[in-house]
Design a protein around this motif. Structure first.
Motif, mmCIF file in Angstrom:
data_model
loop_
_atom_site.group_PDB
_atom_site.id
_atom_site.type_symbol
_atom_site.label_atom_id
_atom_site.label_comp_id
_atom_site.label_asym_id
_atom_site.label_seq_id
_atom_site.Cartn_x
_atom_site.Cartn_y
_atom_site.Cartn_z
ATOM 1 N N GLU A 105 0.819 -1.209 0.000
ATOM 2 C CA GLU A 105 0.000 0.000 0.000
ATOM 3 C C GLU A 105 0.854 1.261 0.000
ATOM 4 O OE1 GLU A 105 -3.330 2.327 -0.157
ATOM 5 O OE2 GLU A 105 -3.208 0.135 -0.356
ATOM 6 N N ASN A 106 1.922 1.242 0.792
ATOM 7 C CA ASN A 106 2.790 2.414 0.903
ATOM 8 C C ASN A 106 4.217 1.943 1.158
ATOM 9 O OD1 ASN A 106 3.684 5.055 1.142
ATOM 10 N ND2 ASN A 106 3.130 5.203 3.310
ATOM 11 N N PRO A 107 4.977 1.665 0.108
ATOM 12 C CA PRO A 107 6.331 1.111 0.278
ATOM 13 C C PRO A 107 7.198 1.969 1.189
ATOM 14 C CG PRO A 107 5.669 1.052 -2.026
ATOM 15 C CD PRO A 107 4.634 1.859 -1.314
ATOM 16 N N SER A 108 7.875 1.331 2.131
ATOM 17 C CA SER A 108 8.766 2.040 3.044
ATOM 18 C C SER A 108 10.081 2.360 2.346
ATOM 19 C CB SER A 108 9.043 1.173 4.277
ATOM 20 O OG SER A 108 9.726 -0.008 3.895
ATOM 21 N N ASP A 109 10.829 3.306 2.915
ATOM 22 C CA ASP A 109 12.140 3.642 2.361
ATOM 23 C C ASP A 109 13.037 2.409 2.326
ATOM 24 O OD1 ASP A 109 11.189 6.184 2.178
ATOM 25 O OD2 ASP A 109 12.494 7.045 3.719
ATOM 26 N N GLU A 110 12.940 1.576 3.372
ATOM 27 C CA GLU A 110 13.811 0.400 3.475
ATOM 28 C C GLU A 110 13.567 -0.583 2.336
ATOM 29 O OE1 GLU A 110 13.430 2.269 7.414
ATOM 30 O OE2 GLU A 110 11.974 1.600 5.913
ATOM 31 N N ILE A 111 12.291 -0.850 2.040
ATOM 32 C CA ILE A 111 11.998 -1.830 0.986
ATOM 33 C C ILE A 111 12.363 -1.265 -0.390
ATOM 34 C CG2 ILE A 111 9.581 -1.185 0.556
ATOM 35 C CD1 ILE A 111 10.946 -4.763 0.744
ATOM 36 N N VAL A 112 12.154 0.043 -0.578
ATOM 37 C CA VAL A 112 12.516 0.674 -1.854
ATOM 38 C C VAL A 112 14.025 0.607 -2.065
ATOM 39 C CG1 VAL A 112 12.546 2.827 -3.163
ATOM 40 C CG2 VAL A 112 10.504 2.184 -1.874
ATOM 41 N N LYS A 113 14.781 0.954 -1.027
ATOM 42 C CA LYS A 113 16.241 0.910 -1.127
ATOM 43 C C LYS A 113 16.729 -0.511 -1.403
ATOM 44 C CE LYS A 113 17.128 4.867 1.913
ATOM 45 N NZ LYS A 113 17.652 5.279 3.240
ATOM 46 N N LEU A 114 16.121 -1.488 -0.722
ATOM 47 C CA LEU A 114 16.534 -2.877 -0.899
ATOM 48 C C LEU A 114 16.346 -3.326 -2.339
ATOM 49 C CD1 LEU A 114 17.370 -5.666 0.247
ATOM 50 C CD2 LEU A 114 14.942 -6.065 0.743
ATOM 51 N N LEU A 115 15.199 -3.016 -2.929
ATOM 52 C CA LEU A 115 14.900 -3.464 -4.284
ATOM 53 C C LEU A 115 15.680 -2.666 -5.331
ATOM 54 C CD1 LEU A 115 11.020 -3.904 -3.962
ATOM 55 C CD2 LEU A 115 12.748 -5.708 -3.977
ATOM 56 N N VAL A 116 15.693 -1.352 -5.174
ATOM 57 C CA VAL A 116 16.320 -0.499 -6.186
ATOM 58 C C VAL A 116 17.835 -0.679 -6.214
ATOM 59 C CG1 VAL A 116 16.717 1.907 -6.880
ATOM 60 C CG2 VAL A 116 14.446 1.176 -6.133
ATOM 61 N N SER A 117 18.432 -0.953 -5.048
ATOM 62 C CA SER A 117 19.892 -1.085 -4.988
ATOM 63 C C SER A 117 20.408 -2.259 -5.817
ATOM 64 C CB SER A 117 20.344 -1.257 -3.534
ATOM 65 O OG SER A 117 19.858 -2.480 -3.000
ATOM 66 N N ARG A 118 19.538 -3.159 -6.185
ATOM 67 C CA ARG A 118 19.947 -4.339 -6.951
ATOM 68 C C ARG A 118 20.124 -4.039 -8.444
ATOM 69 N NH1 ARG A 118 16.070 -8.983 -4.119
ATOM 70 N NH2 ARG A 118 16.940 -8.747 -2.004
ATOM 71 N N PHE A 119 19.611 -2.887 -8.896
ATOM 72 C CA PHE A 119 19.771 -2.569 -10.321
ATOM 73 C C PHE A 119 20.102 -1.097 -10.572
ATOM 74 C CE2 PHE A 119 15.269 -2.163 -9.249
ATOM 75 C CZ PHE A 119 14.974 -0.890 -9.705
ATOM 76 N N PHE A 120 20.085 -0.257 -9.534
ATOM 77 C CA PHE A 120 20.319 1.178 -9.703
ATOM 78 C C PHE A 120 21.483 1.583 -8.803
ATOM 79 C CE2 PHE A 120 19.378 5.697 -8.935
ATOM 80 C CZ PHE A 120 19.139 6.136 -10.233
#
Length: 333
Positions: free
Chosen positions: A183-198
């Motif tokens: 519903e509202n992605p946290s900073d932690e989950i965004v960083k975890l996912l994005v860091s794998r390709f960005f």
């Protein structure tokens, strides 16, 4: 499943009597006692189901718990009951006090429709703040009913329940956190996912953008997964589409080349209709059937027993309903 059938019958009873149940005592007699009876315990045997059991707490004498359930003369469950209009989560402090002086390993807080099951998984003899199992008779889930079977008189096994209770507790907590992130992605989950390709720095503006991307990605992934599972559950590869003239025409619905697309809107509409029909029909008798031209809902998964059809792929969306001996009726959105 016999237990599920009995609970669905209790659900119908509760819905039929709610408006006439004006007190907590009436809630216990009309809703809670039948629930205890469904679990197999003799509500008319005061040595097995003990009402108004004295439960002294420190200097407070004469405190009473609504029900104590015994097996082999040992307390296994305590029930604290509230009026059906009250929030079943709002009085766990009272059950917490009773639990502390009881020898039972499980406590149940209920308003007659929702049953929260507690134990002492965190600290011995101190009831946990959160229930490890919730049974909502207005929204019965097969996975929860399977656990509830362990509490029935014939199946009760303390060790088996405790073995699964901790897993249930933490799976529930993890799922809750996951649903929050959808519903509202946290900073932690965004960083975890994005860091794998960005590999660039995540500035505030980029973080905001990636939060929106993450939300859309998670929602799309889940919707597509639901659609695929629905088709798999219906064994679409082997099913045939029945035409209006009664002839059967094979349909090529291989997942990779299928022209049938089950949308999130159709799935949401199906869930709404299913929730309405569950008042009168067991949920396992209500089946979806998607085709290129419409999304249908059938009784007993039988093409000759249509309930309704969603025509959401047309320029003007409409719902088609069926009644025995009558022509289908169209209701435009």
């Amino acid at each position: 499943m016999e237990l599920k059938l009995k609970l669905e019958q209790l659900h119908q009873r509760v819905n039929g009597l709610k408006d006439q149940i004006n007190t907590e005592e009436a809630t216990k007699n009309a809703f809670v006692m039948p629930f205890i009876q469904i679990l197999g315990y003799d509500i008319f045997n005061p040595t097995e189901v003990i009402p108004e059991h004295i439960c002294d707490i420190g200097t407070k004498k004469g405190e009473k718990i609504d029900y104590v359930i015994k097996k082999n003369n040992e307390p296994i469950l305590i029930f604290e009951c509230k009026h059906w209009k009250e929030n079943a989560d709002a009085h766990n402090s009272q059950l917490h006090r009773y639990y502390h002086v009881s020898k039972a390993r499980f406590g149940v807080l209920t308003n007659g429709t929702i049953y929260n099951f507690y134990s002492d998984l965190e600290k011995p003899n101190i009831m946990d703040e959160k229930p490890f199992l919730t049974i909502d008779i207005e929204d019965l889930k097969d996975s929860s009913i399977k656990i509830l079977e362990s509490f029935t008189k014939n199946e009760y096994n303390l060790e088996n329940i405790l073995d699964s209770a901790e897993a249930l507790k933490y799976i529930k907590a993890i799922r809750k956190e996951f649903e929050k992130d959808i519903e509202n992605p946290s900073d932690e989950i965004v960083k975890l996912l994005v860091s794998r390709f960005f590999d660039k720095p995540l500035t505030a503006s980029r973080m905001a953008t990636f939060k929106e991307y993450t939300k859309k990605a998670l929602t799309t992934s889940i919707n597509e997964s639901i659609s695929y599972r629905l088709k798999s559950a219906l064994n679409i590869n082997e099913k045939i589409e029945q035409s209006d003239d009664g002839k059967t025409n094979p349909v090529d619905v291989h997942p990779e080349v299928s022209k049938v697309v089950t949308t999130a809107e159709e799935l949401e509409a199906f869930q709404i209709v299913k929730a309405i029909l569950r008042e009168k029909i067991p949920s396992d008798r209500i089946s979806p059937r998607d085709t290129q031209s419409y999304f249908g809902i059938l009784l007993d998964d039988n093409n000759r027993k249509p309930i309704c059809r969603f025509h959401f792929n047309t320029s003007k969306k409409y719902l088609e309903t069926f009644q025995t001996g009558k022509m289908p009726e169209k209701k435009y959105c």
